[in-house]
Motif scaffolding. Structure first.
Motif: not given
Length: 294
Positions: A10, A14, A124
């Motif tokens: 994640n 990102s 994120t």
């Protein structure tokens, strides 16, 4: 500059989106190659077969891996490469134990790689929008080089001396932030077990300092929020807080207890859920207990 990202979960994925949006060329490695390939196709980024290959072909590598074990696996790949890999910067943005960070600095230094400890505060959305808060520990002569990379994705940068001081500050921050859902979970258990409607707590806390705390976590805890940070990761971080205290011969009463709360919820199906949702698990336990007592 070519920036490599080790770990495309994640946070890593990102961050890759952030850097690509700023026209930085990105390279990727992930233990499960298919995940890196999917991201690489979307962003036009090259995928490497090993951390050592990636480090050899970038100016700076940023590691966003899950835990001490994952970091050591990366370090083993780099250490197994014959000869030195000079002129490279390795930024450890992962949350690991202070001892693992010191180990990383030693291993990478033996390969001629500059080590920068730079865990982040933020999730994120902050990573994707290039506005993370970075805590930095490195040798002073490396600081300018490190900051030039960190400012690509950081809203604020705090220099905190040499490793592992930044990692300790990161654990201290997480100790504060991750405790609140655990405390809320026990409060919800208390209300549920005594057959009191949950909204009573919110009503009574209006216009007190508790109200904004409840407002921050209530919907995330009792709804179906998208994971910003998982239950399993919260349990891991709390075990690292306990480990860092015990390393110094200090008691870790709270961190041991809260780590157990997160781990128990994780083992019972909530591991990949947003961390405030441990409240659901403990509310369910209280509900079952009340039913059996009735």
């Amino acid at each position: 500059m070519i920036v490599g990202i080790i770990g495309t979960g994640n946070m890593g994925s990102s961050l890759a989106e952030c850097l690509t949006g700023r026209n930085v060329e990105v390279a990727l490695f992930n233990r499960t190659r298919s995940k890196a390939e999917e991201l690489g196709r979307r962003l036009g980024a090259r995928v490497y077969d090993s951390p050592s290959q990636l480090v050899e072909n970038v100016e700076a590598a940023i590691a966003f891996v899950r835990d001490d074990h994952a970091l050591r696996t990366v370090l083993f790949s780099i250490a197994s490469k014959s000869g030195k890999i000079g002129g490279k910067v390795f930024i450890n943005a992962s949350t690991v134990t202070p001892s693992a960070s010191l180990e990383a600095m030693e291993i990478l230094g033996s390969k001629g790689i500059d080590y920068v400890e730079a865990p982040v505060f933020g999730s994120t959305s902050e990573a994707r929008e290039c506005r993370l808060i970075s805590m930095v520990s490195t040798k002073e002569y490396l600081l300018e080089k490190a900051v030039n990379i960190l400012k690509l994705y950081s809203e604020r940068i705090h220099y905190i001396g040499e490793p592992p001081k930044a990692m300790v500050v990161k654990l201290a921050l997480n100790n504060l932030a991750l405790a609140l859902p655990a405390v809320l979970a026990e409060s919800i258990m208390l209300l549920t077990s005594w057959d009191i409607e949950l909204d009573v707590l919110r009503r009574v806390s209006q216009n007190t300092w508790i109200e904004p705390v409840l407002n921050r976590y209530w919907d995330r805890a009792l709804g179906d929020s998208r994971p910003r940070f998982t239950v399993d990761n919260a349990g891991k971080d709390y075990s690292y807080v306990a480990s860092a205290l015990k390393y110094k011969g200090l008691p870790s009463f709270l961190s041991d207890a809260v780590s157990s709360m997160y781990h128990l919820a994780g083992r019972n199906g909530l591991g990949d859920r947003d961390y405030p949702q441990i409240v659901k698990y403990y509310r369910e336990i209280a509900g079952r207990s009340q039913s059996s007592a009735g």
